[in-house]
Scaffold this motif. Structure first.
Motif, mmCIF file in Angstrom:
data_model
loop_
_atom_site.group_PDB
_atom_site.id
_atom_site.type_symbol
_atom_site.label_atom_id
_atom_site.label_comp_id
_atom_site.label_asym_id
_atom_site.label_seq_id
_atom_site.Cartn_x
_atom_site.Cartn_y
_atom_site.Cartn_z
ATOM 1 N N ASP A 4 0.814 -1.207 0.000
ATOM 2 C CA ASP A 4 0.000 0.000 0.000
ATOM 3 C C ASP A 4 0.850 1.260 0.000
ATOM 4 O O ASP A 4 0.385 2.330 -0.361
ATOM 5 C CB ASP A 4 -0.920 0.015 1.219
ATOM 6 C CG ASP A 4 -2.046 -1.007 1.080
ATOM 7 O OD1 ASP A 4 -2.321 -1.388 -0.066
ATOM 8 O OD2 ASP A 4 -2.614 -1.415 2.087
ATOM 9 N N SER A 5 2.114 1.171 0.450
ATOM 10 C CA SER A 5 2.942 2.361 0.568
ATOM 11 C C SER A 5 3.377 2.893 -0.786
ATOM 12 O O SER A 5 3.552 4.080 -0.954
ATOM 13 C CB SER A 5 4.174 2.050 1.428
ATOM 14 O OG SER A 5 4.946 1.023 0.822
ATOM 15 N N ASP A 6 3.567 2.034 -1.766
ATOM 16 C CA ASP A 6 3.974 2.478 -3.096
ATOM 17 C C ASP A 6 3.506 1.483 -4.139
ATOM 18 O O ASP A 6 4.272 0.615 -4.577
ATOM 19 C CB ASP A 6 5.498 2.652 -3.167
ATOM 20 C CG ASP A 6 5.910 3.501 -4.375
ATOM 21 O OD1 ASP A 6 5.124 3.567 -5.342
ATOM 22 O OD2 ASP A 6 6.986 4.099 -4.336
ATOM 23 N N PRO A 7 2.248 1.565 -4.535
ATOM 24 C CA PRO A 7 1.709 0.598 -5.496
ATOM 25 C C PRO A 7 2.402 0.641 -6.847
ATOM 26 O O PRO A 7 2.443 -0.365 -7.553
ATOM 27 C CB PRO A 7 0.235 1.002 -5.611
ATOM 28 C CG PRO A 7 0.165 2.411 -5.140
ATOM 29 C CD PRO A 7 1.221 2.543 -4.098
ATOM 30 N N ASP A 8 2.973 1.794 -7.215
ATOM 31 C CA ASP A 8 3.646 1.873 -8.508
ATOM 32 C C ASP A 8 4.886 0.986 -8.557
ATOM 33 O O ASP A 8 5.241 0.462 -9.625
ATOM 34 C CB ASP A 8 4.032 3.320 -8.822
ATOM 35 C CG ASP A 8 2.843 4.162 -9.254
ATOM 36 O OD1 ASP A 8 1.810 3.565 -9.621
ATOM 37 O OD2 ASP A 8 2.931 5.401 -9.210
ATOM 38 N N ILE A 9 5.563 0.798 -7.418
ATOM 39 C CA ILE A 9 6.723 -0.095 -7.404
ATOM 40 C C ILE A 9 6.274 -1.529 -7.648
ATOM 41 O O ILE A 9 6.900 -2.281 -8.405
ATOM 42 C CB ILE A 9 7.482 0.033 -6.069
ATOM 43 C CG1 ILE A 9 8.153 1.402 -5.971
ATOM 44 C CG2 ILE A 9 8.522 -1.074 -5.931
ATOM 45 C CD1 ILE A 9 8.891 1.637 -4.678
ATOM 46 N N LEU A 10 5.173 -1.913 -6.994
ATOM 47 C CA LEU A 10 4.643 -3.256 -7.219
ATOM 48 C C LEU A 10 4.241 -3.447 -8.677
ATOM 49 O O LEU A 10 4.557 -4.468 -9.298
ATOM 50 C CB LEU A 10 3.443 -3.494 -6.311
ATOM 51 C CG LEU A 10 2.733 -4.841 -6.491
ATOM 52 C CD1 LEU A 10 3.653 -6.002 -6.165
ATOM 53 C CD2 LEU A 10 1.475 -4.901 -5.635
ATOM 54 N N LYS A 11 3.547 -2.469 -9.242
ATOM 55 C CA LYS A 11 3.125 -2.581 -10.638
ATOM 56 C C LYS A 11 4.331 -2.608 -11.571
ATOM 57 O O LYS A 11 4.332 -3.312 -12.581
ATOM 58 C CB LYS A 11 2.184 -1.429 -10.982
ATOM 59 C CG LYS A 11 0.823 -1.551 -10.304
ATOM 60 C CD LYS A 11 0.040 -0.263 -10.324
ATOM 61 C CE LYS A 11 -0.432 0.111 -11.695
ATOM 62 N NZ LYS A 11 -1.285 1.332 -11.670
ATOM 63 N N THR A 12 5.378 -1.845 -11.232
ATOM 64 C CA THR A 12 6.598 -1.875 -12.033
ATOM 65 C C THR A 12 7.210 -3.273 -12.029
ATOM 66 O O THR A 12 7.652 -3.779 -13.067
ATOM 67 C CB THR A 12 7.623 -0.861 -11.490
ATOM 68 O OG1 THR A 12 7.094 0.459 -11.628
ATOM 69 C CG2 THR A 12 8.943 -0.961 -12.237
ATOM 70 N N ALA A 13 7.231 -3.902 -10.850
ATOM 71 C CA ALA A 13 7.788 -5.248 -10.755
ATOM 72 C C ALA A 13 6.987 -6.242 -11.587
ATOM 73 O O ALA A 13 7.549 -7.074 -12.307
ATOM 74 C CB ALA A 13 7.823 -5.686 -9.294
ATOM 75 N N ILE A 14 5.655 -6.145 -11.508
ATOM 76 C CA ILE A 14 4.809 -7.056 -12.267
ATOM 77 C C ILE A 14 4.980 -6.826 -13.764
ATOM 78 O O ILE A 14 5.117 -7.775 -14.542
ATOM 79 C CB ILE A 14 3.339 -6.880 -11.847
ATOM 80 C CG1 ILE A 14 3.154 -7.375 -10.400
ATOM 81 C CG2 ILE A 14 2.398 -7.612 -12.798
ATOM 82 C CD1 ILE A 14 1.798 -7.058 -9.806
ATOM 83 N N ALA A 15 5.000 -5.564 -14.174
ATOM 84 C CA ALA A 15 5.171 -5.244 -15.597
ATOM 85 C C ALA A 15 6.531 -5.713 -16.102
ATOM 86 O O ALA A 15 6.652 -6.195 -17.242
ATOM 87 C CB ALA A 15 5.011 -3.743 -15.813
ATOM 88 N N THR A 16 7.556 -5.593 -15.266
ATOM 89 C CA THR A 16 8.909 -6.027 -15.657
ATOM 90 C C THR A 16 8.946 -7.519 -15.918
ATOM 91 O O THR A 16 9.514 -7.993 -16.912
ATOM 92 C CB THR A 16 9.915 -5.654 -14.558
ATOM 93 O OG1 THR A 16 9.924 -4.235 -14.387
ATOM 94 C CG2 THR A 16 11.320 -6.117 -14.927
ATOM 95 N N LYS A 17 8.333 -8.298 -15.001
ATOM 96 C CA LYS A 17 8.300 -9.750 -15.179
ATOM 97 C C LYS A 17 7.494 -10.129 -16.420
ATOM 98 O O LYS A 17 7.892 -10.999 -17.212
ATOM 99 C CB LYS A 17 7.691 -10.408 -13.935
ATOM 100 C CG LYS A 17 7.265 -11.879 -14.109
ATOM 101 C CD LYS A 17 8.445 -12.808 -14.180
ATOM 102 C CE LYS A 17 8.046 -14.233 -14.543
ATOM 103 N NZ LYS A 17 7.226 -14.929 -13.575
#
Length: 272
Positions: A4-17
């Motif tokens: 919840d603190s930085d959803p864009d980092i999570l989305k970046t990781a998913i998009a990268t994979k």
């Protein structure tokens, strides 16, 4: 993992994979898991860009991620919620891939590795059971931001591993066993029940104390959950628990689960 603190980092990781590994079949499997096949298939550029290796492929991935993840923002609630995150992570095996291919992004998403026993369990054969993998992911996602969910998931993780050791699957009546009885039966089956340790065996008293501590962990985590500190029972005003206690409880649960997993696998190999 504090998603919840930085959803864009999570989305970046998913998009990268996804960008690095996905083909059309992977997209369809992800779409079926998240009920977004139409979103994926009807995007005007996504699959075409994948097929032709176009420069806008990553942007197309970002276009569909909100739907795939079930992204929502609620008025008065801080941050973003991803209602389909568990399903996405189950399809991607994101933690292991990031750890092997992008350590820095792995650190940003999953933290500094202070819960290595979750890594150990997640890579085990038992983690191929969907329920065990789901509990591990929930613990990772909630230990910082949703302590009740972390404690509830830790209890369910222990329960699933113990039932796996005992060969109890599904929802038949014989699977409805409370945690103290599950631990007792598992200890007996694995030959570590304190009552079965002979006094003349090397380290008998120490072994009894160690296994007694193991059983206390299993029962203590269950009692925390039953006391309303963890999810699983309807609680109108849930008691607060400090972060140190949450991490102690889930870490101890992971250690206990790993022990039972290892001993159970060794016992199965001996039987074979």
């Amino acid at each position: 993992m504090a998603i919840d603190s930085d959803p864009d980092i999570l989305k970046t990781a998913i998009a990268t994979k996804i960008e690095a590994t996905f083909d059309r079949s992977d997209w369809m499997r992800l779409g079926m898991a998240t009920n977004t096949v139409d979103v994926i298939r009807d995007h005007r550029r996504l699959l075409r860009s994948l097929d032709f290796g176009d420069d806008d492929y990553l942007m197309c991935i970002w276009d569909v991620l909100p739907d795939v993840l079930g992204e929502t923002r609620q008025r008065g609630v801080k941050g973003v919620r991803f209602s389909k995150l568990d399903k996405v992570l189950r399809q991607l095996n994101l933690e292991k891939w990031l750890r092997e291919n992008d350590p820095e992004l792995h650190r940003q998403v999953f933290g500094d590795g202070t819960m290595p026993f979750l890594d150990d369990l997640e890579e085990s054969e038992q983690a191929t059971l969907d329920d065990i993998r789901e509990y591990l992911q929930r613990i990772r996602h909630s230990v910082d931001d949703d302590p009740a969910l972390a404690i509830g998931s830790a209890k369910e993780l222990l329960e699933s591993v113990l039932k796996s050791v005992l060969g109890l699957y599904g929802s038949a009546p014989d699977t409805h066993v409370d945690m103290p009885k599950l631990a007792k039966r598992a200890n007996i089956q694995l030959g570590i029940d304190p009552a079965g340790v002979r006094g003349d065996e090397p380290g008998a008293d120490s072994r009894r104390r160690v296994v007694g501590g193991l059983t206390a962990i299993v029962n203590g985590v269950a009692e925390l959950r039953n006391a309303g500190l963890g999810t699983g029972h309807g609680v109108s005003q849930r008691p607060q628990v400090d972060q140190a206690m949450v991490k102690l409880a889930v870490s101890a649960a992971a250690i206990a689960a790993a022990f039972y997993r290892d001993l159970g696998e060794a016992s199965s190999n001996e039987d074979w």
